[in-house]
Design a protein around this motif. Structure first.
Motif, mmCIF file in Angstrom:
data_model
loop_
_atom_site.group_PDB
_atom_site.id
_atom_site.type_symbol
_atom_site.label_atom_id
_atom_site.label_comp_id
_atom_site.label_asym_id
_atom_site.label_seq_id
_atom_site.Cartn_x
_atom_site.Cartn_y
_atom_site.Cartn_z
ATOM 1 N N THR A 1 13.477 29.665 -32.162
ATOM 2 C CA THR A 1 14.526 30.639 -32.944
ATOM 3 C C THR A 1 14.024 30.719 -34.281
ATOM 4 O OG1 THR A 1 15.923 29.516 -31.311
ATOM 5 C CG2 THR A 1 16.951 30.732 -33.169
ATOM 6 N N PRO A 2 14.324 32.033 -34.952
ATOM 7 C CA PRO A 2 13.820 32.248 -36.168
ATOM 8 C C PRO A 2 14.925 31.788 -37.131
ATOM 9 C CG PRO A 2 13.556 34.167 -34.893
ATOM 10 C CD PRO A 2 14.484 33.044 -33.899
ATOM 11 N N LEU A 3 14.619 31.223 -38.297
ATOM 12 C CA LEU A 3 15.546 30.572 -39.404
ATOM 13 C C LEU A 3 15.296 31.173 -40.581
ATOM 14 C CD1 LEU A 3 17.131 28.049 -40.164
ATOM 15 C CD2 LEU A 3 15.335 26.967 -40.626
ATOM 16 N N PHE B 1 11.683 31.818 -41.437
ATOM 17 C CA PHE B 1 10.515 30.941 -40.875
ATOM 18 C C PHE B 1 10.710 31.242 -39.362
ATOM 19 C CE2 PHE B 1 12.250 28.618 -44.417
ATOM 20 C CZ PHE B 1 11.224 28.257 -45.241
ATOM 21 N N ASP B 2 9.628 31.860 -38.582
ATOM 22 C CA ASP B 2 9.557 32.241 -37.253
ATOM 23 C C ASP B 2 8.695 31.484 -36.226
ATOM 24 O OD1 ASP B 2 10.080 33.655 -34.820
ATOM 25 O OD2 ASP B 2 9.774 35.642 -35.786
ATOM 26 N N PRO B 3 9.245 30.463 -35.763
ATOM 27 C CA PRO B 3 8.137 29.440 -35.091
ATOM 28 C C PRO B 3 7.735 30.219 -33.876
ATOM 29 C CG PRO B 3 10.623 29.018 -34.348
ATOM 30 C CD PRO B 3 10.601 30.100 -35.824
ATOM 31 N N LEU C 1 22.200 36.482 -52.427
ATOM 32 C CA LEU C 1 21.571 35.731 -51.462
ATOM 33 C C LEU C 1 21.912 35.618 -50.249
ATOM 34 C CD1 LEU C 1 18.441 34.497 -52.232
ATOM 35 C CD2 LEU C 1 20.011 35.062 -54.249
ATOM 36 N N GLY C 2 23.079 35.710 -49.947
ATOM 37 C CA GLY C 2 23.782 35.536 -49.004
ATOM 38 C C GLY C 2 23.755 36.891 -48.260
ATOM 39 N N SER C 3 23.929 38.011 -48.855
ATOM 40 C CA SER C 3 23.675 39.269 -48.500
ATOM 41 C C SER C 3 22.198 39.459 -47.971
ATOM 42 C CB SER C 3 23.989 40.566 -49.623
ATOM 43 O OG SER C 3 25.229 40.409 -49.785
ATOM 44 N N TYR C 4 21.093 38.909 -48.526
ATOM 45 C CA TYR C 4 19.825 39.066 -48.344
ATOM 46 C C TYR C 4 19.427 38.303 -47.120
ATOM 47 C CZ TYR C 4 14.886 39.537 -50.088
ATOM 48 O OH TYR C 4 13.540 39.988 -49.960
ATOM 49 N N GLN C 5 20.163 37.064 -46.874
ATOM 50 C CA GLN C 5 19.942 36.611 -45.579
ATOM 51 C C GLN C 5 20.483 37.429 -44.396
ATOM 52 O OE1 GLN C 5 22.289 32.648 -47.014
ATOM 53 N NE2 GLN C 5 20.543 31.800 -45.549
ATOM 54 N N ALA C 6 21.379 38.363 -44.597
ATOM 55 C CA ALA C 6 22.003 39.339 -43.665
ATOM 56 C C ALA C 6 21.065 40.226 -43.351
ATOM 57 C CB ALA C 6 23.362 39.788 -44.018
ATOM 58 N N LEU C 7 20.413 40.780 -44.614
ATOM 59 C CA LEU C 7 19.518 41.687 -44.254
ATOM 60 C C LEU C 7 18.315 41.177 -43.630
ATOM 61 C CD1 LEU C 7 18.171 44.575 -45.215
ATOM 62 C CD2 LEU C 7 17.424 43.195 -47.298
ATOM 63 N N GLY D 1 13.831 44.707 -35.812
ATOM 64 C CA GLY D 1 12.339 45.036 -35.693
ATOM 65 C C GLY D 1 11.970 45.861 -37.023
ATOM 66 N N ALA D 2 13.022 46.088 -37.870
ATOM 67 C CA ALA D 2 12.724 47.183 -38.958
ATOM 68 C C ALA D 2 12.395 46.449 -40.069
ATOM 69 C CB ALA D 2 14.263 47.766 -39.335
ATOM 70 N N GLY D 3 11.255 47.138 -40.802
ATOM 71 C CA GLY D 3 10.462 46.205 -41.850
ATOM 72 C C GLY D 3 10.063 45.068 -41.640
ATOM 73 N N THR D 4 9.756 44.644 -42.711
ATOM 74 C CA THR D 4 8.945 42.952 -42.645
ATOM 75 C C THR D 4 9.700 41.894 -43.126
ATOM 76 O OG1 THR D 4 6.825 44.671 -43.428
ATOM 77 C CG2 THR D 4 6.683 42.091 -43.546
ATOM 78 N N PRO D 5 10.132 41.028 -42.479
ATOM 79 C CA PRO D 5 10.702 39.933 -43.083
ATOM 80 C C PRO D 5 10.153 38.828 -43.969
ATOM 81 C CG PRO D 5 10.995 40.120 -40.332
ATOM 82 C CD PRO D 5 9.900 40.979 -40.823
ATOM 83 N N LEU D 6 10.484 38.062 -44.636
ATOM 84 C CA LEU D 6 9.824 37.196 -45.454
ATOM 85 C C LEU D 6 9.139 36.166 -44.767
ATOM 86 C CD1 LEU D 6 12.759 36.983 -48.274
ATOM 87 C CD2 LEU D 6 10.512 38.212 -48.463
ATOM 88 N N ILE D 7 8.655 36.201 -43.736
ATOM 89 C CA ILE D 7 7.676 35.265 -43.192
ATOM 90 C C ILE D 7 6.625 34.903 -43.942
ATOM 91 C CG2 ILE D 7 6.504 34.564 -41.137
ATOM 92 C CD1 ILE D 7 8.633 36.349 -39.556
ATOM 93 N N GLY D 8 6.366 33.730 -44.341
ATOM 94 C CA GLY D 8 5.128 33.353 -45.058
ATOM 95 C C GLY D 8 5.194 33.722 -46.650
#
Length: 256
Positions: free
Chosen positions: A144-146, A161-163, A198-204, A212-219
């Protein structure tokens, strides 16, 4: 969707990256939010407003007067109420079309594992490393993504983080599990709009993961210095010897 729902979410639907398919994905999603405090409050409110169909809120604490400076999901009449119950009441007032489960307790490993397995995404905004590492372990074992953030004083950070992805680091790659105690707002203080940002950023991040929109902060780890209005981005790599994630094999090694 009903006519009222189409109107409510029209500003999302107008976005080609979300459209009606993405909005339906939000409606079908279930998001577990650990902590209904400074970070969890804005995250929950925007996820509710965005139409995430099922929110699960875990928090063992009660609302205190000092919380109201920044924990905007709660109100003056929430004092001495359980935060999970207070959050549920105000989220349903904001959007009665969604479901909200209030869990007024800290989740033990078994229940956390069950909730993470049922969730589309897990959001963690607690103020201690032990709960964040527990969430990381649960997300690794369930795929599950975190989305994790932290804020203290004038500084904040966020990452996803996306396992499911073979090259995604986990939280323990960034912060190896130890007995180190995190600083907390009760002892250090925090400027109130910082946790809102930052909480709003988490919701984003959650919305991007679900639609599937955009690019999450993975890595990537983003750091924010509120005093000077400066963002910094650090690249994160998976630690092949990480005791938390090295033994897990990603279920999906591709990125769409």
């Amino acid at each position: 969707m009903s006519d009222n729902q189409l109107l409510r979410y029209s500003r999302h639907i107008f976005l080609p990256e979300i459209d009606i398919q993405g909005q339906q994905a939000l409606a079908d999603a279930r998001v577990l939010v650990l902590g209904a405090g400074g970070l969890g409050s804005p995250a929950l409110m925007y996820l509710a407003a965005a139409g995430v169909g099922h929110l699960v809120v875990s928090d063992p604490d009660v609302v205190e007067l000092s919380n109201l400076q920044r924990q905007i999901v709660h109100r003056q009449d929430s004092l001495d109420q359980l935060k999970a119950d207070s959050a549920r009441r105000h989220l349903l007032a904001l959007n009665p079309d969604i479901e909200v489960d209030a869990l007024p307790r800290a989740l033990d490993d078994d229940e956390l594992q069950q909730q993470a397995a049922a969730a589309t995404v897990v959001v963690v905004g607690t103020d201690n490393f032990s709960s964040r590492h527990a969430a990381n372990r649960a997300c690794l074992s369930t795929g599950t993504p975190l989305v994790s953030a932290a804020a203290i004083a004038w500084e904040a950070q966020i990452s996803t983080f996306d396992p499911r992805l073979a090259d995604s680091p986990c939280f323990a790659c960034l912060y190896p599990d130890s007995n180190e105690q995190a600083l907390n707002c009760a002892e250090t203080g925090v400027v109130s709009p910082l946790v809102g940002m930052l909480g709003s950023y988490q919701a984003l991040e959650v919305i991007k993961l679900i639609t599937g929109a955009g690019t999450p902060l993975i890595g990537r780890l983003q750091l924010f210095d509120a005093r000077h209005g400066e963002w910094q981005t650090l690249r994160l790599k998976r630690n092949p010897e990480c005791p938390a994630c090295a033994s897990f094999v990603a279920s999906d090694t591709s990125r769409d």
